[in-house]
Design an enzyme around this catalytic site. Structure first.
Site, short mmCIF file in Angstrom:
data_model
loop_
_atom_site.label_atom_id
_atom_site.label_comp_id
_atom_site.label_asym_id
_atom_site.label_seq_id
_atom_site.Cartn_x
_atom_site.Cartn_y
_atom_site.Cartn_z
N THR A 158 71.86 7.38 15.61
CA THR A 158 72.95 7.44 16.58
C THR A 158 72.40 7.27 17.99
O THR A 158 71.37 7.83 18.33
CB THR A 158 73.67 8.80 16.47
OG1 THR A 158 74.13 8.97 15.14
CG2 THR A 158 74.85 8.86 17.44
N VAL A 168 82.40 9.14 7.40
CA VAL A 168 82.50 9.16 8.86
C VAL A 168 81.70 10.34 9.38
O VAL A 168 81.91 11.47 8.95
CB VAL A 168 83.98 9.28 9.31
CG1 VAL A 168 84.07 9.36 10.83
CG2 VAL A 168 84.79 8.10 8.80
N ASP A 192 79.89 12.26 13.01
CA ASP A 192 80.46 12.83 14.24
C ASP A 192 80.72 11.81 15.33
O ASP A 192 81.63 11.94 16.12
CB ASP A 192 79.50 13.89 14.79
CG ASP A 192 78.16 13.30 15.18
OD1 ASP A 192 77.98 12.96 16.35
OD2 ASP A 192 77.28 13.17 14.31
N THR A 241 74.13 13.91 18.68
CA THR A 241 73.41 13.27 17.58
C THR A 241 72.90 14.37 16.66
O THR A 241 72.77 15.52 17.07
CB THR A 241 72.25 12.41 18.11
OG1 THR A 241 71.62 11.74 17.02
CG2 THR A 241 71.21 13.23 18.84
N GLY A 242 72.62 13.99 15.42
CA GLY A 242 72.12 15.00 14.48
C GLY A 242 72.88 14.95 13.17
O GLY A 242 73.29 13.88 12.73
#
Lengths: 168, 134
Positions: B1, B30, B32, B52-53
């Site tokens: 991301t 989907v 985040d 992100t993550g």
């Protein structure tokens, strides 16, 4: 002159720090610098925050060393499937897309959804058709797939195949 | 991301986030990034945030909006808000989380508990900062 600033993050497929080679790290640092510069120049010239974040993210999407656009991860079927969103803090307008393929810059498609549709969120084939209708740049599948992503995908698939099957 | 947040000379904030998802993910999954309030949020009166993550964790915590709410209603700086969001209900929201944010006063924030956080920022004419944190 008033304060202006930009912050970026650039995730890549490699999450294990021990697997990050010095060459790859150098390429990623260079990519971060390019992206930052693309956004900062717009802000420095008095451009909008919206244009700056789009430009910075486009730069990262175009760089195969990051996990977005070119260089995206591959899903279970080995396909690229991309998501993006953009939001304007001035108006609270927003646009988002998910599960898109072929669109070179999903962030620009998200912006197109925000500015050229009545909707906030468009998914899958609908998003791709919307991109075609509005003349966004499309790329063939091989443009997005990198050797690194394909290799990591193969490792995951092979690992899953080693697991005992518990169903017919 | 990947993502970016910015404050322009007119005092406007914006955010953009884009992702290729996670390796070997379920088709149609989907994360985040494209979910407003989950991994992406901006409002001029408070801040702009990109996450992100672990996408599912960030979604369940509505973490981008959490950072916004902490700035707006608790009066925290972007950095303080990201730190607080990072530890929000840590037992229930275990996972990798990374934030970049900028508030309306131009305070920038990078907070993360991920293995690697690649980030960069530049404030006005100051020298750019680029880092790959482990």
């Amino acid at each position: 002159m008033k304060t202006y600033a930009i912050v970026i993050h650039g995730g890549a497929v490699t999450m294990d720090p021990s697997k990050l080679s010095p060459e790859e790290e150098a390429a990623q640092r260079h990519g971060l610098q390019e992206s930052l510069q693309a956004g900062w120049e717009i802000l420095h010239r008095g451009g909008s925050a919206l244009d700056a974040v789009e430009a910075a993210v486009q730069s990262l999407e175009n760089n195969e060393h990051f996990n977005a656009g070119r260089g995206s991860s591959l899903n279970m079927q080995g396909e690229v499937q991309m998501d993006a969103a953009i939001m304007d803090g001035r108006t609270l307008n927003a646009g988002a897309v998910n599960s898109v393929r072929y669109v070179k810059n999903p962030v620009s498609l998200a912006r197109m959804v925000m500015e050229k549709s009545e909707h906030v969120y468009i998914a899958g084939d609908g998003a791709t058709e919307f991109a075609l209708q509005h003349g966004l740049t499309m790329e063939a599948v091989h443009y997005f797939e990198t050797e690194k992503a394909r290799k990591e995908w193969l490792e995951i698939i092979q690992e899953e195949e080693k697991q005992p099957q518990e169903h017919d | 991301t990947v993502g970016a947040v910015a404050l322009d000379q007119e005092g406007n904030l914006a955010v953009a986030t884009s992702t290729g998802g996670i390796e070997g993910q379920q088709k149609g999954r989907v994360g985040d990034s494209p979910v407003l309030g989950g991994g992406t949020y901006a409002a001029n009166e408070a801040c702009a945030v990109s996450c992100t993550g672990d996408g599912e964790v960030i979604l369940r915590g509505a973490l981008a909006h959490e950072v916004y709410a902490l700035v707006k209603y608790k009066g925290l700086t972007a950095s303080e808000a990201c730190r607080e969001a990072l530890h929000l209900r840590a037992e229930d929201l275990k996972g990798d989380k990374g934030f970049i944010a900028i508030d309306k006063d131009g305070n920038v924030a990078v907070e993360s508990n991920t293995n690697i956080m690649r980030c960069a920022y530049r404030i006005g004419d100051e020298q750019p900062f680029v880092a790959v944190w482990r």
